[in-house]
Design an enzyme around this catalytic site. Structure first.
Site, PDB file in Angstrom:
ATOM      1  N   ASP A   2       0.806  -1.229   0.000  1.00  0.00           N
ATOM      2  CA  ASP A   2       0.000   0.000   0.000  1.00  0.00           C
ATOM      3  C   ASP A   2       0.838   1.278   0.000  1.00  0.00           C
ATOM      4  O   ASP A   2       1.961   1.315   0.475  1.00  0.00           O
ATOM      5  CB  ASP A   2      -0.954   0.003   1.208  1.00  0.00           C
ATOM      6  CG  ASP A   2      -0.228  -0.163   2.542  1.00  0.00           C
ATOM      7  OD1 ASP A   2       0.767  -0.919   2.598  1.00  0.00           O
ATOM      8  OD2 ASP A   2      -0.638   0.462   3.530  1.00  0.00           O
TER       9      ASP A   2
ATOM     10  N   GLU B  52      -0.805  -2.036   5.092  1.00  0.00           N
ATOM     11  CA  GLU B  52       0.055  -2.024   6.288  1.00  0.00           C
ATOM     12  C   GLU B  52      -0.096  -0.719   7.054  1.00  0.00           C
ATOM     13  O   GLU B  52       0.000  -0.685   8.270  1.00  0.00           O
ATOM     14  CB  GLU B  52       1.521  -2.235   5.887  1.00  0.00           C
ATOM     15  CG  GLU B  52       2.457  -2.464   7.069  1.00  0.00           C
ATOM     16  CD  GLU B  52       2.815  -1.199   7.845  1.00  0.00           C
ATOM     17  OE1 GLU B  52       2.921  -1.269   9.077  1.00  0.00           O
ATOM     18  OE2 GLU B  52       2.991  -0.144   7.208  1.00  0.00           O
TER      19      GLU B  52
HETATM   20 ZN   LIG Z   1       4.933   3.798   6.698  1.00  0.00          ZN
HETATM   21 ZN   LIG Z   2       6.113   1.199   5.719  1.00  0.00          ZN
END
Ligand SMILES: [Zn+2]
Ligand SMILES: [Zn+2]
Length: 424
Positions: free
Chosen positions: A95, A161
Protein backbone atom coordinates in the site's frame (compact mmCIF):
# COMPACT_ATOMS: atom_id res chain seq x y z
CA UNK A 1 31.49 -39.59 7.79
CA UNK A 2 29.49 -36.95 9.65
CA UNK A 3 32.19 -34.37 8.97
CA UNK A 4 32.13 -35.27 5.28
CA UNK A 5 28.36 -34.84 5.16
CA UNK A 6 28.68 -31.51 6.93
CA UNK A 7 31.33 -30.34 4.46
CA UNK A 8 29.22 -31.54 1.56
CA UNK A 9 26.19 -29.60 2.82
CA UNK A 10 28.35 -26.47 3.24
CA UNK A 11 29.61 -26.90 -0.32
CA UNK A 12 26.06 -27.33 -1.66
CA UNK A 13 24.99 -24.26 0.25
CA UNK A 14 27.79 -22.11 -1.12
CA UNK A 15 27.10 -23.18 -4.73
CA UNK A 16 23.44 -22.41 -4.10
CA UNK A 17 24.39 -18.96 -2.75
CA UNK A 18 26.44 -18.31 -5.91
CA UNK A 19 23.46 -19.40 -8.00
CA UNK A 20 21.15 -17.01 -6.07
CA UNK A 21 23.57 -14.15 -6.75
CA UNK A 22 23.68 -14.96 -10.47
CA UNK A 23 19.90 -15.19 -10.78
CA UNK A 24 19.42 -12.06 -8.64
CA UNK A 25 21.52 -9.96 -11.01
CA UNK A 26 19.68 -11.46 -14.00
CA UNK A 27 16.29 -10.42 -12.62
CA UNK A 28 17.40 -6.87 -11.67
CA UNK A 29 16.23 -5.00 -14.80
CA UNK A 30 12.75 -6.43 -14.21
CA UNK A 31 12.79 -5.53 -10.50
CA UNK A 32 13.68 -1.93 -11.35
CA UNK A 33 10.93 -1.79 -13.98
CA UNK A 34 8.33 -3.23 -11.56
CA UNK A 35 9.35 -0.80 -8.86
CA UNK A 36 9.05 2.22 -11.16
CA UNK A 37 5.73 1.01 -12.52
CA UNK A 38 4.32 0.48 -8.99
CA UNK A 39 5.78 3.81 -7.86
CA UNK A 40 4.05 5.64 -10.69
CA UNK A 41 0.74 3.86 -9.98
CA UNK A 42 0.41 3.86 -6.17
CA UNK A 43 -2.77 2.66 -4.45
CA UNK A 44 -4.04 3.29 -0.93
CA UNK A 45 -4.66 0.51 1.64
CA UNK A 46 -7.35 -2.03 0.67
CA UNK A 47 -7.37 -0.47 -2.83
CA UNK A 48 -4.25 -2.22 -4.23
CA UNK A 49 -6.15 -3.67 -7.18
CA UNK A 50 -3.69 -2.93 -9.98
CA UNK A 51 -0.66 -3.78 -7.83
CA UNK A 52 -2.05 -7.11 -6.68
CA UNK A 53 -2.95 -8.07 -10.27
CA UNK A 54 0.63 -7.31 -11.35
CA UNK A 55 1.88 -9.54 -8.51
CA UNK A 56 -0.62 -12.37 -9.08
CA UNK A 57 0.04 -12.49 -12.86
CA UNK A 58 3.77 -12.68 -12.22
CA UNK A 59 3.48 -15.47 -9.61
CA UNK A 60 1.16 -17.42 -11.92
CA UNK A 61 3.64 -17.15 -14.79
CA UNK A 62 6.31 -18.55 -12.46
CA UNK A 63 4.11 -21.60 -11.86
CA UNK A 64 3.39 -20.92 -8.17
CA UNK A 65 0.11 -21.86 -6.48
CA UNK A 66 -1.55 -18.45 -6.24
CA UNK A 67 -4.37 -17.26 -4.03
CA UNK A 68 -5.83 -13.78 -4.58
CA UNK A 69 -8.36 -11.71 -2.66
CA UNK A 70 -6.82 -12.54 0.72
CA UNK A 71 -7.77 -9.78 3.21
CA UNK A 72 -9.32 -7.86 0.28
CA UNK A 73 -6.44 -7.36 -2.18
CA UNK A 74 -3.71 -9.59 -0.72
CA UNK A 75 -1.91 -12.22 -2.80
CA UNK A 76 -0.26 -15.40 -1.54
CA UNK A 77 2.03 -17.53 -3.69
CA UNK A 78 3.27 -20.98 -2.68
CA UNK A 79 6.46 -22.44 -4.11
CA UNK A 80 6.92 -26.10 -3.20
CA UNK A 81 10.54 -27.18 -3.49
CA UNK A 82 11.28 -30.64 -4.91
CA UNK A 83 12.87 -31.78 -1.65
CA UNK A 84 11.02 -32.10 1.68
CA UNK A 85 11.59 -29.50 4.38
CA UNK A 86 10.06 -26.72 6.45
CA UNK A 87 7.91 -23.79 5.33
CA UNK A 88 9.32 -20.28 5.28
CA UNK A 89 7.24 -17.15 4.60
CA UNK A 90 8.47 -13.86 3.10
CA UNK A 91 6.25 -10.82 3.36
CA UNK A 92 6.00 -7.54 1.41
CA UNK A 93 3.45 -4.76 1.91
CA UNK A 94 1.87 -3.12 -1.16
CA UNK A 95 0.00 0.00 0.00
CA UNK A 96 0.86 3.67 -0.57
CA UNK A 97 0.06 6.78 1.50
CA UNK A 98 -2.14 9.88 1.08
CA UNK A 99 0.90 12.08 0.31
CA UNK A 100 1.49 14.29 -2.74
CA UNK A 101 4.86 13.40 -4.23
CA UNK A 102 7.45 16.18 -4.51
CA UNK A 103 10.41 14.11 -5.68
CA UNK A 104 11.68 15.02 -9.12
CA UNK A 105 11.65 11.62 -10.83
CA UNK A 106 10.62 10.65 -14.37
CA UNK A 107 8.30 8.05 -12.77
CA UNK A 108 7.02 10.29 -9.94
CA UNK A 109 3.40 9.71 -8.93
CA UNK A 110 0.67 12.04 -10.09
CA UNK A 111 -2.06 9.79 -8.69
CA UNK A 112 -5.02 11.13 -6.74
CA UNK A 113 -7.66 9.35 -4.69
CA UNK A 114 -10.43 9.90 -2.20
CA UNK A 115 -9.37 9.46 1.42
CA UNK A 116 -11.64 10.15 4.41
CA UNK A 117 -13.90 12.21 2.16
CA UNK A 118 -11.10 14.37 0.74
CA UNK A 119 -9.16 14.28 -2.51
CA UNK A 120 -5.51 13.51 -1.78
CA UNK A 121 -2.33 12.84 -3.69
CA UNK A 122 -1.12 9.23 -3.45
CA UNK A 123 2.55 8.29 -3.12
CA UNK A 124 4.73 5.36 -2.15
CA UNK A 125 6.18 7.60 0.55
CA UNK A 126 7.06 4.61 2.75
CA UNK A 127 8.83 2.62 0.04
CA UNK A 128 6.39 -0.30 -0.14
CA UNK A 129 6.83 -0.15 -3.95
CA UNK A 130 10.39 -1.39 -3.40
CA UNK A 131 9.25 -4.13 -1.00
CA UNK A 132 6.75 -5.45 -3.56
CA UNK A 133 9.23 -5.35 -6.46
CA UNK A 134 11.95 -7.00 -4.34
CA UNK A 135 9.66 -9.87 -3.34
CA UNK A 136 8.53 -10.37 -6.96
CA UNK A 137 12.22 -10.66 -7.84
CA UNK A 138 12.85 -13.15 -5.01
CA UNK A 139 9.93 -15.27 -6.27
CA UNK A 140 11.53 -15.43 -9.71
CA UNK A 141 14.97 -16.30 -8.31
CA UNK A 142 13.65 -19.06 -6.04
CA UNK A 143 11.22 -20.47 -8.64
CA UNK A 144 14.29 -21.09 -10.80
CA UNK A 145 15.82 -23.12 -7.97
CA UNK A 146 12.69 -25.18 -7.23
CA UNK A 147 14.45 -28.51 -7.90
CA UNK A 148 17.03 -27.77 -5.24
CA UNK A 149 14.83 -26.22 -2.56
CA UNK A 150 14.52 -28.32 0.62
CA UNK A 151 11.06 -27.10 1.66
CA UNK A 152 8.37 -24.61 0.79
CA UNK A 153 8.41 -20.82 0.39
CA UNK A 154 5.25 -18.81 0.92
CA UNK A 155 5.21 -15.33 -0.62
CA UNK A 156 2.86 -12.97 1.21
CA UNK A 157 1.91 -9.72 -0.55
CA UNK A 158 -0.06 -7.78 2.03
CA UNK A 159 -2.45 -4.84 1.65
CA UNK A 160 -3.01 -1.94 4.04
CA UNK A 161 0.05 -2.02 6.29
CA UNK A 162 -0.39 1.70 6.98
CA UNK A 163 -3.85 1.12 8.42
CA UNK A 164 -7.30 1.08 6.88
CA UNK A 165 -9.93 3.75 6.29
CA UNK A 166 -12.41 4.10 9.18
CA UNK A 167 -14.87 1.23 9.33
CA UNK A 168 -12.76 -1.24 7.33
CA UNK A 169 -10.74 -4.30 8.32
CA UNK A 170 -7.46 -5.24 6.76
CA UNK A 171 -3.69 -5.62 6.88
CA UNK A 172 -1.62 -8.32 8.53
CA UNK A 173 -4.19 -8.97 11.27
CA UNK A 174 -6.83 -9.85 8.68
CA UNK A 175 -4.42 -11.96 6.63
CA UNK A 176 -3.60 -14.00 9.75
CA UNK A 177 -7.33 -14.34 10.53
CA UNK A 178 -7.89 -15.61 6.98
CA UNK A 179 -5.32 -18.35 7.57
CA UNK A 180 -2.27 -17.07 5.72
CA UNK A 181 0.03 -18.81 8.22
CA UNK A 182 -1.73 -22.19 7.73
CA UNK A 183 -1.91 -24.70 4.85
CA UNK A 184 0.95 -25.25 4.73
CA UNK A 185 1.80 -24.14 8.26
CA UNK A 186 4.55 -21.50 8.33
CA UNK A 187 7.59 -22.27 10.52
CA UNK A 188 9.23 -18.83 10.30
CA UNK A 189 8.51 -15.51 8.64
CA UNK A 190 10.80 -12.74 7.38
CA UNK A 191 10.29 -9.19 6.19
CA UNK A 192 12.22 -6.00 5.57
CA UNK A 193 11.66 -2.25 5.35
CA UNK A 194 13.59 0.46 3.50
CA UNK A 195 14.46 3.23 5.95
CA UNK A 196 15.78 6.76 5.68
CA UNK A 197 17.89 6.47 8.84
CA UNK A 198 20.80 4.83 6.98
CA UNK A 199 22.54 4.92 3.62
CA UNK A 200 21.85 2.33 0.95
CA UNK A 201 23.98 -0.77 1.40
CA UNK A 202 23.49 -0.87 5.15
CA UNK A 203 21.32 -3.30 7.06
CA UNK A 204 20.14 -2.67 10.62
CA UNK A 205 18.55 -5.29 12.85
CA UNK A 206 17.63 -5.82 16.45
CA UNK A 207 16.78 -8.95 18.47
CA UNK A 208 13.65 -8.71 20.66
CA UNK A 209 11.44 -5.59 20.76
CA UNK A 210 12.33 -3.60 17.64
CA UNK A 211 9.33 -1.46 16.75
CA UNK A 212 6.78 -0.39 19.33
CA UNK A 213 3.31 -1.68 19.91
CA UNK A 214 0.75 0.91 18.90
CA UNK A 215 -2.67 1.19 20.52
CA UNK A 216 -5.35 3.81 20.13
CA UNK A 217 -6.79 4.97 23.43
CA UNK A 218 -10.22 6.57 23.78
CA UNK A 219 -11.58 7.70 27.13
CA UNK A 220 -15.12 8.99 27.48
CA UNK A 221 -15.71 10.84 30.75
CA UNK A 222 -19.38 11.19 31.62
CA UNK A 223 -20.48 13.87 34.10
CA UNK A 224 -23.76 15.74 34.54
CA UNK A 225 -24.41 19.03 32.75
CA UNK A 226 -25.03 22.17 34.79
CA UNK A 227 -24.53 25.95 34.88
CA UNK A 228 -20.87 27.00 34.99
CA UNK A 229 -21.68 29.16 38.02
CA UNK A 230 -23.24 26.29 39.96
CA UNK A 231 -20.78 23.36 39.60
CA UNK A 232 -22.05 21.65 42.79
CA UNK A 233 -25.35 21.02 41.01
CA UNK A 234 -23.72 18.75 38.43
CA UNK A 235 -20.61 16.62 37.82
CA UNK A 236 -17.82 18.36 35.89
CA UNK A 237 -16.25 16.01 33.32
CA UNK A 238 -13.73 18.68 32.23
CA UNK A 239 -12.03 18.77 35.64
CA UNK A 240 -12.17 14.96 35.89
CA UNK A 241 -10.71 14.62 32.37
CA UNK A 242 -7.88 17.05 33.28
CA UNK A 243 -7.04 14.95 36.33
CA UNK A 244 -7.08 11.82 34.19
CA UNK A 245 -4.62 13.34 31.67
CA UNK A 246 -2.19 14.06 34.50
CA UNK A 247 -2.87 10.71 36.19
CA UNK A 248 -2.06 8.83 33.01
CA UNK A 249 1.41 10.40 32.93
CA UNK A 250 2.05 8.77 36.32
CA UNK A 251 1.20 5.39 34.80
CA UNK A 252 4.33 5.57 32.64
CA UNK A 253 6.51 7.44 35.15
CA UNK A 254 5.45 5.85 38.49
CA UNK A 255 3.64 2.58 37.87
CA UNK A 256 5.41 0.77 35.02
CA UNK A 257 8.87 -0.80 35.43
CA UNK A 258 11.16 1.70 33.68
CA UNK A 259 14.00 -0.84 33.49
CA UNK A 260 11.92 -3.25 31.41
CA UNK A 261 10.96 -1.03 28.48
CA UNK A 262 10.14 2.59 27.70
CA UNK A 263 6.43 3.37 27.52
CA UNK A 264 4.80 6.38 25.88
CA UNK A 265 1.29 7.57 26.75
CA UNK A 266 0.15 10.56 24.69
CA UNK A 267 -3.25 12.22 24.75
CA UNK A 268 -3.53 13.95 21.39
CA UNK A 269 -7.15 15.06 21.42
CA UNK A 270 -9.61 16.40 24.03
CA UNK A 271 -13.12 17.39 23.10
CA UNK A 272 -15.86 18.64 25.44
CA UNK A 273 -18.21 21.55 25.96
CA UNK A 274 -19.51 24.28 23.66
CA UNK A 275 -19.92 27.39 25.80
CA UNK A 276 -17.90 29.26 28.44
CA UNK A 277 -20.52 29.08 31.22
CA UNK A 278 -21.90 25.56 30.76
CA UNK A 279 -20.32 22.51 32.34
CA UNK A 280 -20.91 19.81 29.71
CA UNK A 281 -22.19 16.28 30.08
CA UNK A 282 -19.23 14.58 28.49
CA UNK A 283 -15.57 14.84 27.49
CA UNK A 284 -13.90 12.55 24.94
CA UNK A 285 -10.12 12.12 24.79
CA UNK A 286 -8.00 10.16 22.35
CA UNK A 287 -4.36 9.21 22.46
CA UNK A 288 -1.71 6.71 21.49
CA UNK A 289 0.23 4.13 23.53
CA UNK A 290 3.67 2.76 22.63
CA UNK A 291 5.97 0.20 24.23
CA UNK A 292 8.48 -2.54 23.29
CA UNK A 293 7.51 -5.33 25.64
CA UNK A 294 4.34 -7.41 25.11
CA UNK A 295 3.81 -7.94 28.88
CA UNK A 296 4.34 -4.25 29.50
CA UNK A 297 1.68 -3.52 26.89
CA UNK A 298 -0.89 -5.63 28.79
CA UNK A 299 0.16 -4.08 32.09
CA UNK A 300 -0.14 -0.56 30.63
CA UNK A 301 -3.70 -1.30 29.44
CA UNK A 302 -4.68 -2.59 32.88
CA UNK A 303 -3.22 0.37 34.77
CA UNK A 304 -4.67 2.99 32.42
CA UNK A 305 -8.11 1.53 32.95
CA UNK A 306 -7.82 1.49 36.75
CA UNK A 307 -6.31 5.00 36.86
CA UNK A 308 -8.90 6.62 34.58
CA UNK A 309 -11.89 4.86 36.15
CA UNK A 310 -10.81 5.56 39.74
CA UNK A 311 -10.04 9.24 39.14
CA UNK A 312 -13.43 9.74 37.49
CA UNK A 313 -15.19 7.88 40.29
CA UNK A 314 -13.60 10.13 42.92
CA UNK A 315 -15.59 13.09 41.58
CA UNK A 316 -18.77 11.21 40.81
CA UNK A 317 -18.05 10.99 37.08
CA UNK A 318 -17.65 7.83 35.05
CA UNK A 319 -14.82 6.97 32.65
CA UNK A 320 -15.15 4.46 29.85
CA UNK A 321 -11.77 3.29 28.51
CA UNK A 322 -11.51 1.76 25.03
CA UNK A 323 -8.19 0.53 23.63
CA UNK A 324 -7.93 -0.52 19.98
CA UNK A 325 -4.74 -2.22 18.95
CA UNK A 326 -3.14 -1.16 15.65
CA UNK A 327 -0.15 -3.44 16.13
CA UNK A 328 1.56 -5.49 18.84
CA UNK A 329 5.32 -5.16 19.47
CA UNK A 330 7.45 -6.03 16.41
CA UNK A 331 9.33 -8.68 18.37
CA UNK A 332 12.23 -10.41 16.63
CA UNK A 333 12.63 -13.93 17.94
CA UNK A 334 16.17 -13.78 19.44
CA UNK A 335 17.14 -17.35 18.41
CA UNK A 336 15.95 -16.83 14.85
CA UNK A 337 17.69 -13.44 14.67
CA UNK A 338 20.97 -15.02 15.84
CA UNK A 339 20.58 -17.80 13.35
CA UNK A 340 20.04 -15.50 10.36
CA UNK A 341 22.68 -12.91 11.26
CA UNK A 342 25.52 -14.74 9.41
CA UNK A 343 23.36 -14.64 6.26
CA UNK A 344 22.86 -10.85 6.54
CA UNK A 345 26.61 -10.37 7.06
CA UNK A 346 27.59 -12.65 4.21
CA UNK A 347 25.24 -10.91 1.77
CA UNK A 348 25.73 -7.25 2.80
CA UNK A 349 29.31 -7.43 4.11
CA UNK A 350 30.20 -7.65 7.80
CA UNK A 351 30.73 -3.94 8.39
CA UNK A 352 27.45 -2.95 6.73
CA UNK A 353 25.31 -4.84 9.25
CA UNK A 354 24.66 -2.90 12.44
CA UNK A 355 22.47 -3.09 15.52
CA UNK A 356 19.40 -0.83 15.23
CA UNK A 357 17.99 1.28 18.02
CA UNK A 358 14.39 0.49 18.91
CA UNK A 359 11.93 2.84 17.22
CA UNK A 360 8.61 4.05 18.64
CA UNK A 361 6.93 3.77 15.25
CA UNK A 362 4.95 0.57 14.68
CA UNK A 363 4.56 -2.10 12.00
CA UNK A 364 1.77 -4.63 11.53
CA UNK A 365 4.30 -7.39 10.68
CA UNK A 366 4.03 -7.86 14.45
CA UNK A 367 0.77 -9.80 13.95
CA UNK A 368 2.61 -12.58 12.10
CA UNK A 369 5.29 -12.63 14.80
CA UNK A 370 2.66 -13.20 17.46
CA UNK A 371 1.86 -16.52 15.80
CA UNK A 372 5.18 -17.77 14.42
CA UNK A 373 8.84 -16.85 15.02
CA UNK A 374 9.70 -13.92 12.79
CA UNK A 375 12.58 -11.61 11.93
CA UNK A 376 12.08 -8.10 10.55
CA UNK A 377 15.00 -5.85 9.61
CA UNK A 378 15.81 -2.58 7.88
CA UNK A 379 17.59 -1.67 4.66
CA UNK A 380 19.15 1.79 4.54
CA UNK A 381 17.68 3.66 1.56
CA UNK A 382 19.47 7.01 1.44
CA UNK A 383 21.55 7.58 -1.73
CA UNK A 384 25.33 7.48 -1.29
CA UNK A 385 26.79 10.92 -0.62
CA UNK A 386 23.62 12.16 1.08
CA UNK A 387 23.59 12.52 4.88
CA UNK A 388 21.10 10.06 6.37
CA UNK A 389 20.66 12.34 9.40
CA UNK A 390 19.04 15.04 7.26
CA UNK A 391 17.56 12.96 4.40
CA UNK A 392 13.75 13.18 4.00
CA UNK A 393 12.20 10.52 6.22
CA UNK A 394 9.70 7.80 5.32
CA UNK A 395 6.24 9.39 4.85
CA UNK A 396 7.79 12.68 3.64
CA UNK A 397 6.69 13.92 0.17
CA UNK A 398 10.43 14.04 -0.58
CA UNK A 399 11.18 10.45 0.51
CA UNK A 400 13.39 8.86 -2.14
CA UNK A 401 14.86 5.35 -2.23
CA UNK A 402 18.23 4.67 -3.81
CA UNK A 403 17.59 1.86 -6.30
CA UNK A 404 20.73 -0.01 -5.23
CA UNK A 405 18.59 -1.36 -2.37
CA UNK A 406 16.69 -3.47 -4.92
CA UNK A 407 19.48 -5.98 -5.73
CA UNK A 408 20.52 -6.08 -2.07
CA UNK A 409 16.92 -6.74 -0.99
CA UNK A 410 16.48 -9.58 -3.50
CA UNK A 411 19.75 -11.24 -2.52
CA UNK A 412 19.20 -10.93 1.20
CA UNK A 413 15.64 -12.30 1.22
CA UNK A 414 16.42 -15.13 -1.23
CA UNK A 415 19.47 -16.14 0.81
CA UNK A 416 17.54 -15.97 4.07
CA UNK A 417 14.85 -18.28 2.69
CA UNK A 418 17.34 -20.81 1.33
CA UNK A 419 19.61 -20.72 4.40
CA UNK A 420 16.63 -21.16 6.72
CA UNK A 421 15.34 -24.15 4.73
CA UNK A 422 18.81 -25.72 4.33
CA UNK A 423 19.90 -25.54 7.96
CA UNK A 424 17.04 -27.48 9.53
ZN1 LIG B 1 4.93 3.80 6.70
ZN1 LIG C 1 6.11 1.20 5.72
Amino acid sequence: MLTNLFLLSLLLQSTLAAEIDRRSSEVQPKVVAWRRDIHQNPELGNREVRTSKLVADHLQRLGLEVKTGVAHTGVVGILRGSRPGPVVALRADMDALPVTEQVDLPFASKAKAQYNGQEVGVMHACGHDTHTAILMGVAEVLAGLKDRLPGTVKFIFQPAEEGVPAGEDGGAKMMVAEGVLENPKVDAIFGLHVMSFANAGRIAYRPGGTMASSDMLRITVKGRQTHGALPWNGVDPIVAASQIVMGLQTVSSRQLDATKSPAVITIGMIRGGNRYNIIPDEVVMEGTLRTFDPEMQDEMHRRIKITAESIAQASGAEAKVEITSYAPVTFNNPTLTDRMLPTLKRVAGDSNVTLANPTTTAEDFAFYQRNVPGFYFFLGSVPAGMDAATAPANHSPLFNVDESVLPLGVRVLANIAVDYLSRQ
